[in-house]
Design an enzyme around this catalytic site. Structure first.
Site, PDB file in Angstrom:
ATOM      1  N   GLY A  14       0.778  -1.238   0.000  1.00 42.91           N
ATOM      2  CA  GLY A  14       0.000   0.000   0.000  1.00 42.91           C
ATOM      3  C   GLY A  14       0.809   1.288   0.000  1.00 42.91           C
ATOM      4  N   SER A  15       2.052   1.243  -0.509  1.00 41.97           N
ATOM      5  CA  SER A  15       2.840   2.483  -0.482  1.00 41.97           C
ATOM      6  C   SER A  15       2.303   3.520  -1.475  1.00 41.97           C
ATOM      7  CB  SER A  15       4.330   2.198  -0.717  1.00 41.97           C
ATOM      8  OG  SER A  15       4.565   1.852  -2.056  1.00 41.97           O
ATOM      9  N   ASN A  16       1.734   3.075  -2.586  1.00 37.34           N
ATOM     10  CA  ASN A  16       1.127   4.040  -3.528  1.00 37.34           C
ATOM     11  C   ASN A  16      -0.130   4.665  -2.931  1.00 37.34           C
ATOM     12  OD1 ASN A  16       2.421   4.359  -6.309  1.00 37.34           O
ATOM     13  ND2 ASN A  16       2.602   2.155  -5.941  1.00 37.34           N
ATOM     14  N   ARG A  67     -15.540 -15.274 -10.447  1.00 40.94           N
ATOM     15  CA  ARG A  67     -14.861 -13.983 -10.431  1.00 40.94           C
ATOM     16  C   ARG A  67     -15.856 -12.854 -10.687  1.00 40.94           C
ATOM     17  NH1 ARG A  67      -9.654 -12.703 -11.010  1.00 40.94           N
ATOM     18  NH2 ARG A  67     -10.578 -10.660 -10.764  1.00 40.94           N
ATOM     19  N   ILE A  94      -7.188  -9.249 -11.966  1.00 42.60           N
ATOM     20  CA  ILE A  94      -7.653  -8.618 -13.200  1.00 42.60           C
ATOM     21  C   ILE A  94      -9.122  -8.220 -13.014  1.00 42.60           C
ATOM     22  CG2 ILE A  94      -8.185  -9.057 -15.638  1.00 42.60           C
ATOM     23  CD1 ILE A  94      -5.584 -10.815 -15.613  1.00 42.60           C
ATOM     24  N   ASN A 109      -4.925   2.730 -12.958  1.00 40.67           N
ATOM     25  CA  ASN A 109      -3.976   1.712 -12.510  1.00 40.67           C
ATOM     26  C   ASN A 109      -2.555   2.244 -12.627  1.00 40.67           C
ATOM     27  OD1 ASN A 109      -3.028  -0.971 -11.801  1.00 40.67           O
ATOM     28  ND2 ASN A 109      -2.564  -1.288 -13.970  1.00 40.67           N
ATOM     29  N   HIS A 111       1.345   0.845 -13.266  1.00 36.57           N
ATOM     30  CA  HIS A 111       2.097  -0.340 -13.687  1.00 36.57           C
ATOM     31  C   HIS A 111       3.590  -0.015 -13.665  1.00 36.57           C
ATOM     32  CE1 HIS A 111       2.825  -4.181 -15.525  1.00 36.57           C
ATOM     33  NE2 HIS A 111       3.648  -3.587 -16.360  1.00 36.57           N
ATOM     34  N   ASP A 147      -3.462  -3.999 -18.564  1.00 39.72           N
ATOM     35  CA  ASP A 147      -2.365  -3.018 -18.718  1.00 39.72           C
ATOM     36  C   ASP A 147      -2.391  -2.360 -20.095  1.00 39.72           C
ATOM     37  OD1 ASP A 147      -1.499  -3.671 -16.144  1.00 39.72           O
ATOM     38  OD2 ASP A 147      -0.148  -5.230 -16.841  1.00 39.72           O
TER      39      ASP A 147
HETATM   40  C1  GAR Z   1       3.797  -1.240  -7.337  1.00 41.57           C
HETATM   41  O1  GAR Z   1       5.121  -1.317  -7.788  1.00 41.57           O
HETATM   42  C2  GAR Z   1       2.837  -1.260  -8.513  1.00 41.57           C
HETATM   43  O2  GAR Z   1       3.327  -0.603  -9.646  1.00 41.57           O
HETATM   44  C3  GAR Z   1       2.720  -2.733  -8.768  1.00 41.57           C
HETATM   45  O3  GAR Z   1       2.678  -3.313  -7.487  1.00 41.57           O
HETATM   46  C4  GAR Z   1       3.401  -2.505  -6.571  1.00 41.57           C
HETATM   47  C5  GAR Z   1       2.507  -2.206  -5.403  1.00 41.57           C
HETATM   48  O4  GAR Z   1       3.210  -1.533  -4.402  1.00 41.57           O
HETATM   49  N1  GAR Z   1       1.528  -3.042  -9.518  1.00 41.57           N
HETATM   50  C6  GAR Z   1       1.475  -4.002 -10.421  1.00 41.57           C
HETATM   51  O5  GAR Z   1       2.421  -4.724 -10.684  1.00 41.57           O
HETATM   52  C7  GAR Z   1       0.129  -4.167 -11.098  1.00 41.57           C
HETATM   53  N2  GAR Z   1       0.221  -5.085 -12.183  1.00 41.57           N
HETATM   54  P1  GAR Z   1       2.444  -0.797  -3.224  1.00 41.57           P
HETATM   55  O6  GAR Z   1       1.457  -1.819  -2.642  1.00 41.57           O
HETATM   56  O7  GAR Z   1       3.534  -0.460  -2.237  1.00 41.57           O
HETATM   57  O8  GAR Z   1       1.750   0.412  -3.787  1.00 41.57           O
END
Ligand code: GAR
Length: 202
Positions: A14-16, A67, A94, A109, A111, A147
């Site tokens: 969850g850093s984003n 799903r 997905i 999203n 990526h 994506d």
């Molecule tokens: C991030 O690097 C994001 O870009 C990637 O997962 C990580 C989540 O980090 N997402 C994908 O690969 C989606 N296909 P976070 O939980 O610290 O935000």
């Protein structure tokens, strides 16, 4: 003016989500985060939400017959809370076509690669292995293909010869934390206009 509402979907750290939350708290993003949903009970992101007084919900895929049913439950939760923008912040599932059409052009999203290069899982590992000199990250609207949807922002980072998946991931993550909040801000400032595959910033 009515404040916008954000719903976050995440599977892990969850850093984003945290980077976006900081900008929400500062008032730079003109919206509030009303719910955080995860397919992973132990997701650190759910904990961060609770610590910040945000509703945090674990939706267990195993409790659904398909799903589609699982997606429908998530859409129901989001609609019930009046969510305007759905943010996929490290959500490792997905999104089905029905979900996409319920929030057409309202799902973002992030990526960890310069799309259309290296879609899918382990994008940073693939970039290191391929030997590209540059990689980065992409914030895009979600459509029916994985994506693939219209690109909002991208950031480029160099890839060094001695990089590992971990060192490259760290470098990319710093840029993710910069451009994801920026894209969300642009959305709520009403500055994003989608024309076909292209996103124009007004
Ligand atoms: C991030 O690097 C994001 O870009 C990637 O997962 C990580 C989540 O980090 N997402 C994908 O690969 C989606 N296909 P976070 O939980 O610290 O935000």
């Amino acid at each position: 003016m009515k404040k916008g509402k954000i719903g976050v979907l995440l599977s892990g750290r969850g850093s984003n989500f945290k980077a976006i939350l900081e900008k929400v708290k500062k008032g730079e993003i003109k919206a509030e985060i009303v719910v955080v949903i995860s397919d992973n009970k132990g997701a650190k992101g759910l904990e961060i939400a609770r610590e910040n007084g945000i509703e945090a919900i674990f939706v267990n895929l195993k409790e659904f017959n398909s799903r589609e049913e699982y997606d429908r439950e998530i859409v129901r939760i989001l609609k019930e809370r009046g969510v305007d923008l759905v943010i996929l912040a490290g959500y490792m599932k997905i999104i089905g076509a029905e979900f996409v059409s319920s929030f057409r052009n309202r799902i973002m999203n992030i990526h960890p690669a310069l799309l259309p290069s290296f879609p899918g899982l382990h994008a940073q590992r693939k970039a290191v292995k391929y030997g590209v000199r540059y990689s980065g990250c992409t914030v895009h609207f979600v459509d029916e293909k994985m994506d693939h949807g219209p690109i909002i922002l991208q950031a480029v980072v160099p890839v060094y010869q001695d990089d590992t998946e971990e060192t490259l991931s760290e470098r990319i993550l710093r840029e993710e934390h910069r451009i994801f909040p920026e894209a969300v801000k642009l959305f709520f400032d009403g500055r994003l206009e989608i024309r076909g595959r292209k996103v124009f910033i007004k």
